[in-house]
Scaffold this motif. Structure first.
Motif, PDB file in Angstrom:
ATOM      1  N   SER A 102       8.294   6.624 -13.994  1.00  0.00           N
ATOM      2  CA  SER A 102       8.518   7.235 -12.948  1.00  0.00           C
ATOM      3  C   SER A 102       9.842   6.994 -12.393  1.00  0.00           C
ATOM      4  CB  SER A 102       7.512   7.685 -11.987  1.00  0.00           C
ATOM      5  OG  SER A 102       7.839   8.668 -10.967  1.00  0.00           O
ATOM      6  N   GLU A 103      10.039   7.713 -11.062  1.00  0.00           N
ATOM      7  CA  GLU A 103      11.345   7.388 -10.447  1.00  0.00           C
ATOM      8  C   GLU A 103      11.504   5.672 -10.002  1.00  0.00           C
ATOM      9  OE1 GLU A 103      12.773  10.450  -7.445  1.00  0.00           O
ATOM     10  OE2 GLU A 103      11.739  11.780  -8.921  1.00  0.00           O
ATOM     11  N   PHE A 104      10.362   5.051  -9.959  1.00  0.00           N
ATOM     12  CA  PHE A 104      10.643   3.683  -9.804  1.00  0.00           C
ATOM     13  C   PHE A 104      10.982   3.043 -11.007  1.00  0.00           C
ATOM     14  CE2 PHE A 104       6.021   4.406  -9.792  1.00  0.00           C
ATOM     15  CZ  PHE A 104       5.598   4.579 -10.908  1.00  0.00           C
ATOM     16  N   GLY A 105      10.929   3.615 -12.227  1.00  0.00           N
ATOM     17  CA  GLY A 105      11.379   2.903 -13.586  1.00  0.00           C
ATOM     18  C   GLY A 105       9.980   2.885 -14.163  1.00  0.00           C
ATOM     19  N   GLN A 106       9.923   1.890 -15.007  1.00  0.00           N
ATOM     20  CA  GLN A 106       8.797   1.508 -16.048  1.00  0.00           C
ATOM     21  C   GLN A 106       8.069   0.020 -15.287  1.00  0.00           C
ATOM     22  OE1 GLN A 106      10.175   0.273 -19.925  1.00  0.00           O
ATOM     23  NE2 GLN A 106       8.184  -0.545 -20.250  1.00  0.00           N
ATOM     24  N   LYS A 107       6.978   0.521 -15.069  1.00  0.00           N
ATOM     25  CA  LYS A 107       5.987  -0.545 -14.232  1.00  0.00           C
ATOM     26  C   LYS A 107       4.543  -0.818 -14.741  1.00  0.00           C
ATOM     27  CE  LYS A 107       8.380  -0.959 -10.042  1.00  0.00           C
ATOM     28  NZ  LYS A 107       8.392  -0.782  -8.425  1.00  0.00           N
ATOM     29  N   ALA A 108       4.170  -1.649 -14.950  1.00  0.00           N
ATOM     30  CA  ALA A 108       2.737  -1.981 -15.539  1.00  0.00           C
ATOM     31  C   ALA A 108       1.553  -1.650 -14.034  1.00  0.00           C
ATOM     32  CB  ALA A 108       2.317  -3.010 -16.023  1.00  0.00           C
ATOM     33  N   VAL A 109       0.455  -0.951 -14.405  1.00  0.00           N
ATOM     34  CA  VAL A 109      -0.456  -0.731 -13.128  1.00  0.00           C
ATOM     35  C   VAL A 109      -1.897  -1.376 -13.993  1.00  0.00           C
ATOM     36  CG1 VAL A 109       0.733   0.963 -12.116  1.00  0.00           C
ATOM     37  CG2 VAL A 109      -0.897   1.451 -13.820  1.00  0.00           C
ATOM     38  N   LYS A 110      -2.594  -1.702 -13.032  1.00  0.00           N
ATOM     39  CA  LYS A 110      -4.036  -2.427 -13.670  1.00  0.00           C
ATOM     40  C   LYS A 110      -5.011  -2.060 -12.462  1.00  0.00           C
ATOM     41  CE  LYS A 110      -3.095  -6.996 -11.979  1.00  0.00           C
ATOM     42  NZ  LYS A 110      -1.838  -6.718 -11.295  1.00  0.00           N
ATOM     43  N   VAL A 111      -6.231  -2.539 -12.614  1.00  0.00           N
ATOM     44  CA  VAL A 111      -7.227  -2.496 -11.545  1.00  0.00           C
ATOM     45  C   VAL A 111      -6.729  -3.093 -10.257  1.00  0.00           C
ATOM     46  CG1 VAL A 111      -9.601  -3.178 -11.108  1.00  0.00           C
ATOM     47  CG2 VAL A 111      -9.082  -2.704 -13.367  1.00  0.00           C
ATOM     48  N   GLY A 112      -7.025  -2.529  -8.892  1.00  0.00           N
ATOM     49  CA  GLY A 112      -6.603  -3.121  -7.897  1.00  0.00           C
ATOM     50  C   GLY A 112      -5.234  -2.418  -7.507  1.00  0.00           C
ATOM     51  N   ASP A 113      -4.712  -1.455  -8.293  1.00  0.00           N
ATOM     52  CA  ASP A 113      -3.354  -0.727  -7.939  1.00  0.00           C
ATOM     53  C   ASP A 113      -3.787   0.885  -7.519  1.00  0.00           C
ATOM     54  OD1 ASP A 113      -1.830  -3.151  -8.621  1.00  0.00           O
ATOM     55  OD2 ASP A 113      -1.290  -2.432 -10.652  1.00  0.00           O
ATOM     56  N   VAL A 114      -2.639   1.005  -6.636  1.00  0.00           N
ATOM     57  CA  VAL A 114      -2.838   2.661  -6.155  1.00  0.00           C
ATOM     58  C   VAL A 114      -1.735   3.002  -6.531  1.00  0.00           C
ATOM     59  CG1 VAL A 114      -3.191   4.062  -4.217  1.00  0.00           C
ATOM     60  CG2 VAL A 114      -4.753   2.158  -4.545  1.00  0.00           C
ATOM     61  N   ILE A 115      -1.280   4.141  -7.167  1.00  0.00           N
ATOM     62  CA  ILE A 115       0.125   5.011  -7.292  1.00  0.00           C
ATOM     63  C   ILE A 115      -0.024   6.122  -6.160  1.00  0.00           C
ATOM     64  CG2 ILE A 115       1.338   5.950  -8.863  1.00  0.00           C
ATOM     65  CD1 ILE A 115      -1.307   4.264 -10.417  1.00  0.00           C
ATOM     66  N   LEU A 116       1.109   6.053  -5.475  1.00  0.00           N
ATOM     67  CA  LEU A 116       1.527   7.233  -4.644  1.00  0.00           C
ATOM     68  C   LEU A 116       2.585   7.940  -5.020  1.00  0.00           C
ATOM     69  CD1 LEU A 116       0.929   8.514  -1.775  1.00  0.00           C
ATOM     70  CD2 LEU A 116       2.606   6.755  -1.085  1.00  0.00           C
ATOM     71  N   LEU A 117       2.530   9.298  -5.485  1.00  0.00           N
ATOM     72  CA  LEU A 117       3.514  10.227  -5.778  1.00  0.00           C
ATOM     73  C   LEU A 117       3.969  11.233  -4.892  1.00  0.00           C
ATOM     74  CD1 LEU A 117       2.411  10.543  -9.678  1.00  0.00           C
ATOM     75  CD2 LEU A 117       3.918   8.941  -8.653  1.00  0.00           C
ATOM     76  N   GLY A 118       5.073  11.694  -4.548  1.00  0.00           N
ATOM     77  CA  GLY A 118       5.430  12.653  -3.515  1.00  0.00           C
ATOM     78  C   GLY A 118       5.167  14.091  -4.404  1.00  0.00           C
ATOM     79  N   ALA A 119       5.298  15.273  -3.563  1.00  0.00           N
ATOM     80  CA  ALA A 119       5.322  16.351  -4.304  1.00  0.00           C
ATOM     81  C   ALA A 119       6.526  16.541  -5.450  1.00  0.00           C
ATOM     82  CB  ALA A 119       5.404  17.485  -3.322  1.00  0.00           C
ATOM     83  N   ASN A 120       6.255  17.290  -6.495  1.00  0.00           N
ATOM     84  CA  ASN A 120       7.158  17.567  -7.497  1.00  0.00           C
ATOM     85  C   ASN A 120       7.834  16.314  -7.917  1.00  0.00           C
ATOM     86  OD1 ASN A 120       7.063  20.256  -7.959  1.00  0.00           O
ATOM     87  ND2 ASN A 120       7.331  20.380  -5.660  1.00  0.00           N
ATOM     88  N   VAL A 121       7.119  15.236  -8.320  1.00  0.00           N
ATOM     89  CA  VAL A 121       7.789  14.035  -8.914  1.00  0.00           C
ATOM     90  C   VAL A 121       6.953  13.740 -10.075  1.00  0.00           C
ATOM     91  CG1 VAL A 121       7.807  11.327  -8.624  1.00  0.00           C
ATOM     92  CG2 VAL A 121       8.223  12.718  -6.555  1.00  0.00           C
ATOM     93  N   LEU A 122       8.068  13.454 -11.375  1.00  0.00           N
ATOM     94  CA  LEU A 122       7.355  13.264 -12.641  1.00  0.00           C
ATOM     95  C   LEU A 122       6.778  12.304 -12.494  1.00  0.00           C
ATOM     96  CD1 LEU A 122      10.211  15.025 -14.872  1.00  0.00           C
ATOM     97  CD2 LEU A 122       7.781  15.903 -14.675  1.00  0.00           C
ATOM     98  N   CYS A 123       5.729  11.990 -13.558  1.00  0.00           N
ATOM     99  CA  CYS A 123       5.381  10.628 -13.826  1.00  0.00           C
ATOM    100  C   CYS A 123       4.487  10.802 -15.077  1.00  0.00           C
ATOM    101  CB  CYS A 123       4.135  10.198 -12.721  1.00  0.00           C
ATOM    102  SG  CYS A 123       3.875   8.283 -12.831  1.00  0.00           S
ATOM    103  N   GLY A 124       4.722   9.823 -15.968  1.00  0.00           N
ATOM    104  CA  GLY A 124       3.910   9.519 -17.186  1.00  0.00           C
ATOM    105  C   GLY A 124       3.331   8.370 -17.332  1.00  0.00           C
ATOM    106  N   SER A 125       2.519   8.276 -18.322  1.00  0.00           N
ATOM    107  CA  SER A 125       1.687   6.959 -18.510  1.00  0.00           C
ATOM    108  C   SER A 125       1.538   6.730 -20.027  1.00  0.00           C
ATOM    109  CB  SER A 125       0.642   6.785 -17.649  1.00  0.00           C
ATOM    110  OG  SER A 125      -0.391   7.681 -18.039  1.00  0.00           O
TER     111      SER A 125
END
Length: 278
Positions: A20-43
């Motif tokens: 997403s706009e934060f670049g490429q980052k790893a997420v795992k159990v214990g993480d929360v992702i916050l995305l604004g309106a109309n923000v692209l995000c893939g996984s």
């Protein structure tokens, strides 16, 4: 993908790589992702990932900001300006940790059950209480800024005025304009051409489009092109240059800059990562 609402995504199990706009980052159990309106995000899941997602209408978020700071915000318009000033990051990963995030799971499960039940009038107060409990845990981890200094702040996107709606544009002209952009993203659209198609002046179209989607029409087109380019890089053997041209970008350097801004990776890095995952 991008949605016309704020998203709060809680990782319950597994892990993934997010783009997403934060670049490429790893997420795992214990993480929360916050995305604004109309923000692209893939996984890209690493094996598997399980999440629970809360979708928040932007009007609802503004109302909460208004009442949270009621001591010095006079109305929702003031709340919008205040929110635009302090919440400058369009996408954030909040590292709550497994124990703290684990507190959210029973409340999220109850929210999901109420959503499936569909009787929102009867459950209204309990749903509100559950959401406030969740945010009481999550809010301290949200990055805020006293001024607009975020490197990933989307300066080309004009703020949206408060409105009453259900995740859909109020004006038929905005819906039609968005449909035209989605149907023919490779066309060299100008604001004047798009406005003529929906029988509005360019300034009026820009106004109603921002009200509906939180972006100017041409910023919306950029997002669609980035979305389509990512799809071609994932699903076809087209060269990066050919894929860029197919979505409507004819300058590789310009396309690379815009794609990186919306997806967090250059097109070349995005393709290499997908090839490695396969």
């Amino acid at each position: 993908m991008a949605y016309d609402c704020v998203k709060v995504i809680v990782v319950r199990d597994g892990s993934a790589i997010l783009f997403s706009e934060f670049g490429q980052k790893a997420v795992k159990v214990g993480d929360v992702i916050l995305l604004g309106a109309n923000v692209l995000c893939g996984s890209e899941p690493e094996g598997h990932i399980t999440v629970t997602t809360v979708y928040l209408d932007t009007d609802y978020v503004l109302d909460q900001v208004r009442w949270q700071y009621a001591g010095f915000l006079e109305d929702r318009l003031k709340a919008q300006g205040f929110a635009e000033t302090i919440y400058t990051e369009p996408a954030q990963i909040l590292r709550l940790g497994e124990d703290r995030a684990g507190m959210l799971l029973p409340w999220l499960d109850e929210l999901v059950a109420f959503s499936l039940d569909g009787d929102f009038v009867r459950h209204y107060y309990r749903i509100q209480a559950l959401w406030f409990q969740i945010m009481y845990v999550v809010a301290p981890f949200i990055k805020v800024s006293p001024v607009r200094i975020s490197p990933s702040q989307r300066a080309h996107i004009r703020p949206t005025l408060p409105r009453d709606r259900r995740f859909a544009p109020l004006r038929v002209e905005a819906r039609k304009a968005a449909g035209l952009l989605r149907e023919a993203p490779s066309q060299r659209w100008t604001l004047e051409e798009l406005a003529a198609e929906v029988h509005l002046s360019p300034s009026r179209l820009s106004s109603v489009f921002v009200e509906a989607y939180g972006k100017t029409p041409l910023a919306f087109l950029t997002m669609i092109r980035a979305e389509n380019l990512a799809k071609y890089l994932r699903e076809t053997d087209l060269t990066v240059t050919a894929a860029m041209q197919r979505v409507g970008w004819h300058s590789r350097s310009h396309a690379t800059k815009l794609f990186h801004q919306y997806v967090g990776l250059t097109p070349g890095d995005y393709r290499r990562l997908r090839v490695q995952a396969a």
